[in-house]
Design an enzyme around this catalytic site. Structure first.
Site, PDB file in Angstrom:
ATOM      1  N   LYS A   1      -6.915   0.892  -3.540  1.00 29.27           N
ATOM      2  CA  LYS A   1      -6.297   0.328  -2.302  1.00 29.27           C
ATOM      3  C   LYS A   1      -6.557   1.157  -1.064  1.00 29.27           C
ATOM      4  O   LYS A   1      -6.961   1.186  -0.029  1.00 29.27           O
ATOM      5  CB  LYS A   1      -5.033  -0.369  -2.431  1.00 29.27           C
ATOM      6  CG  LYS A   1      -4.523  -0.921  -0.934  1.00 29.27           C
ATOM      7  CD  LYS A   1      -5.286  -1.868  -0.429  1.00 29.27           C
ATOM      8  CE  LYS A   1      -4.919  -2.381   0.934  1.00 29.27           C
ATOM      9  NZ  LYS A   1      -3.486  -3.022   1.086  1.00 29.27           N
TER      10      LYS A   1
ATOM     11  N   LYS B   1       0.297   4.524   9.066  1.00 29.63           N
ATOM     12  CA  LYS B   1       0.856   4.754   7.635  1.00 29.63           C
ATOM     13  C   LYS B   1      -0.389   4.705   6.762  1.00 29.63           C
ATOM     14  O   LYS B   1      -0.439   5.722   5.692  1.00 29.63           O
ATOM     15  CB  LYS B   1       2.023   3.727   7.133  1.00 29.63           C
ATOM     16  CG  LYS B   1       2.187   3.696   5.653  1.00 29.63           C
ATOM     17  CD  LYS B   1       3.088   2.293   5.375  1.00 29.63           C
ATOM     18  CE  LYS B   1       2.086   1.094   5.143  1.00 29.63           C
ATOM     19  NZ  LYS B   1       1.569   0.902   4.096  1.00 29.63           N
TER      20      LYS B   1
ATOM     21  N   THR C   1       0.724  -1.176   0.170  1.00 27.15           N
ATOM     22  CA  THR C   1       0.003   0.050  -0.038  1.00 27.15           C
ATOM     23  C   THR C   1       0.926   1.123  -0.014  1.00 27.15           C
ATOM     24  O   THR C   1       1.657   1.614   0.833  1.00 27.15           O
ATOM     25  CB  THR C   1      -0.926  -0.188   1.039  1.00 27.15           C
ATOM     26  OG1 THR C   1      -1.675  -1.164   1.115  1.00 27.15           O
ATOM     27  CG2 THR C   1      -1.735   1.240   1.267  1.00 27.15           C
TER      28      THR C   1
END
Length: 297
Positions: free
Chosen positions: A174, A242, A98
């Site tokens: 995503k 994150k 990702t």
């Protein structure tokens, strides 16, 4: 099968993906920064442990990278002894992390300049679905890359979505998935914490919610971890520090407001700085005061 497959990163997702490749008839070349992990996987049969990234790259037509983030992907490709310099022209690098979509777009250009193909291919579904070949891949890339890698992708995933003919679209989808995942975990933790604060039996609350309209996949999955008092990190708190950060970065570029994502991000950052960074992301529930969490039986 014409493609020789390699896989870098035998973590929670990567090991399952390598197992799926093996089950589909591939004999994947595998590499992990922990050599003993790659060796143990190869010793189970139907796989080869590569001594280095360069060795793996020299053997494979399709390399699947299943590392944590863009920095690790950069190291896999361009670090000392990295894959990029050893990959054969026309081979395919499949990036499953990702990352910032703009970084992925730039990576495609860098690899194309070296005569290499690229598929932007973030993944979702968790370790169990990775191991059973039922995970989801959100992909985008050039037709030539799919022509060489499609059978490898199909061997690892139940759903391979083709979202565009160049990098970026896979990572954008995503990121949006991670928006929902992070918000759902935070909301699930808040709901369970309120129940505990109000003296509701945690197991009974879980049973009712998982059979009611308020349920989500994340509530059902992550609050089971809370009930079991098991914070073994299948996906750690810092992953959502994150990933929700990437969500907010993407939206900030176009000045798009994301109030729920912002709040969830703050919750995960609070959990991280409180000492729970490497625990399972369900440990975000530990930020709530005045509650007694279930203990291991």
């Amino acid at each position: 099968m014409t493609s020789v497959a390699g896989l870098v990163g035998l973590g929670a997702m990567g090991k399952g993906m390598a197992q799926s490749l093996r089950r589909a008839g591939y004999a994947p070349h595998v590499f992990d920064v922990r050599p003993e992990i790659a060796s143990a996987f190869a010793e189970e049969g139907g796989a080869f442990a590569s001594p280095s990234l360069a060795a793996l790259a020299g053997q494979c037509d399709v390399i699947v990278s299943v590392v944590v983030n863009a920095a690790q992907t950069e190291a896999v490709l361009f670090g000392p002894g990295g894959c990029a310099a050893a990959m054969r022209p026309g081979s395919v690098f499949v990036m499953c992390s990702t990352v910032d979509p703009n970084w992925s777009i730039a990576l495609e250009k860098r690899l194309h300049a070296l005569g290499l193909l690229y598929i932007d291919a973030p993944i979702s579904g968790g370790a169990a679905k990775a191991a059973s070949g039922e995970m989801t891949m959100m992909t985008s890339g050039a037709p030539a890359a799919y022509a060489k890698a499609e059978s490898v992708l199909d061997a690892m995933a139940g759903k391979v979505y083709k979202l565009g003919d160049s990098a970026g679209a896979g990572s954008k989808v995503k990121i949006i998935n991670q928006l929902l995942a992070g918000v759902h975990i935070a909301a699930a933790a808040e709901a369970m914490a309120l129940g505990l604060r109000e003296g509701v039996d945690a197991a009974a609350l879980y049973e009712v919610i998982t059979h009611s309209a308020g349920n989500s996949w994340m509530f059902e999955n992550r609050m089971a971890h809370v009930l079991a008092a098991d914070y073994t990190p299948l996906s750690a708190v810092d992953i959502f520090v994150k990933d929700l950060g990437l969500v907010l970065d993407m939206a900030r570029a176009s000045k798009f407001p994301l109030p729920l994502s912002s709040t969830a991000h703050q919750m995960f950052m609070q959990a991280s700085t409180a000492g729970f960074a490497t625990e399972d992301d369900s440990a975000v529930i530990k930020i709530f005061p005045g509650i007694e969490l279930p203990k291991k039986s």
